[in-house]
Design an enzyme around this catalytic site. Sequence first.
Site, short mmCIF file in Angstrom:
data_model
loop_
_atom_site.label_atom_id
_atom_site.label_comp_id
_atom_site.label_asym_id
_atom_site.label_seq_id
_atom_site.Cartn_x
_atom_site.Cartn_y
_atom_site.Cartn_z
N LYS A 55 74.90 113.48 88.68
CA LYS A 55 76.12 113.54 87.85
C LYS A 55 75.98 112.62 86.65
O LYS A 55 76.28 113.01 85.51
CB LYS A 55 77.35 113.14 88.67
CG LYS A 55 77.82 114.21 89.63
CD LYS A 55 78.85 113.70 90.63
CE LYS A 55 79.16 114.77 91.65
NZ LYS A 55 79.92 114.29 92.82
N GLN A 99 83.35 109.73 95.03
CA GLN A 99 82.47 110.59 95.82
C GLN A 99 82.92 110.58 97.29
O GLN A 99 83.15 109.54 97.88
CB GLN A 99 81.02 110.08 95.70
CG GLN A 99 79.97 110.94 96.39
CD GLN A 99 79.82 112.32 95.77
OE1 GLN A 99 80.00 112.50 94.57
NE2 GLN A 99 79.47 113.29 96.58
N ASP A 122 88.20 116.00 89.83
CA ASP A 122 87.93 116.79 91.03
C ASP A 122 89.07 117.75 91.35
O ASP A 122 88.90 118.68 92.14
CB ASP A 122 87.77 115.85 92.25
CG ASP A 122 86.32 115.60 92.63
OD1 ASP A 122 85.50 116.51 92.42
OD2 ASP A 122 86.04 114.51 93.14
N1 GUN Z 1 81.33 115.40 98.06
C1 GUN Z 1 80.87 116.66 98.21
N2 GUN Z 1 81.40 117.47 97.27
C2 GUN Z 1 82.21 116.72 96.52
C3 GUN Z 1 83.04 116.98 95.39
O1 GUN Z 1 83.14 118.10 94.88
N3 GUN Z 1 83.72 115.92 94.89
C4 GUN Z 1 83.64 114.69 95.43
N4 GUN Z 1 84.36 113.71 94.89
N5 GUN Z 1 82.89 114.40 96.47
C5 GUN Z 1 82.18 115.41 97.01
#
Ligand code: GUN
Length: 301
Positions: A55, A99, A122
Amino acid sequence: MASAQIIDGKAFAANVREKVAAHVARLKEVHHITPGLAVVLVGEDPASEVYVRSKGKQTVEVGMKSVEHKLPEQTSETELLALLDQLNADPSIHGILVQLPLPKHLNEDLVINRIDPAKDVDGFHISNVGRLATGQKAMVPCTPLGCLMMLREQHGSLAGLNAVVVGRSNIVGKPMAQLLLRDSCTVTIAHSRTKDIEEICRRADIVVAAVGRPQMVHGDWIKPGATVIDVGINRIDAPEKGAGKTRLVGDVDFDSAAQVAGAITPVPGGVGPMTIACLLANTLTACCRSHGLPEPDGLTA
Ligand code: GUN
């Protein structure tokens, strides 16, 4: 032999990133604004570390500011909430992502709902969930947004199409269903307890599989010509590759489904690459909204 068109998610995601990068360059040049994304990682889950690194790298590649906060496993809720308050108040940060999963001693709902909804890239904040469900401007979860973009590209208008979402998670299934409904599909949510699931899927013009069961959706569940979007990422044993070897498969049995479908996403290389691309798109959207500027074309729900 596959007869379906294989939807190239890697190329699609690269195209989304290019659009984001072009818009970011204009924001910088014309308005002297650089969108900023903060990613918060608590603990040392190796898979999460890989995602977070990826990311950060892609955020910088499209010209945005990337901030990473890596906190120790033992971080208290109070400390994490204080960091979120600080990021909420920081005008150089337009998107905040915590996350998941979080270590067990931290209350995920409490943490997610501490993020300013306008910065919740998100789309997990309860206010964004409600906004999506009621047709108001929302931040939309990245994976369903990526699926929607691919479906719109494939079909143009989705109005009147029968869509079946297999899976009812808060992260994918439910928001996916809301997005398809907003685009005027007739939406059915099927799941592990659904009766006659094969029959229900066979009526669908669009099947989105997000149930977390390897290769569950078979070719004989698919209406000829339907579009199949496979959100699953499952690692299964692959003895054909040698003892102890594994491979990635989706929630769809690709080989049989590709003989019947009109178009299908592969795993890997389908939906997967779209998720981070949509995170970047959401960060850009959040930045534009916060400055009262027009939203980027084709990058929002
Ligand atoms: N962990 C796995 N997928 C995601 C996601 O789309 N967003 C976040 N914040 N954590 C994750």
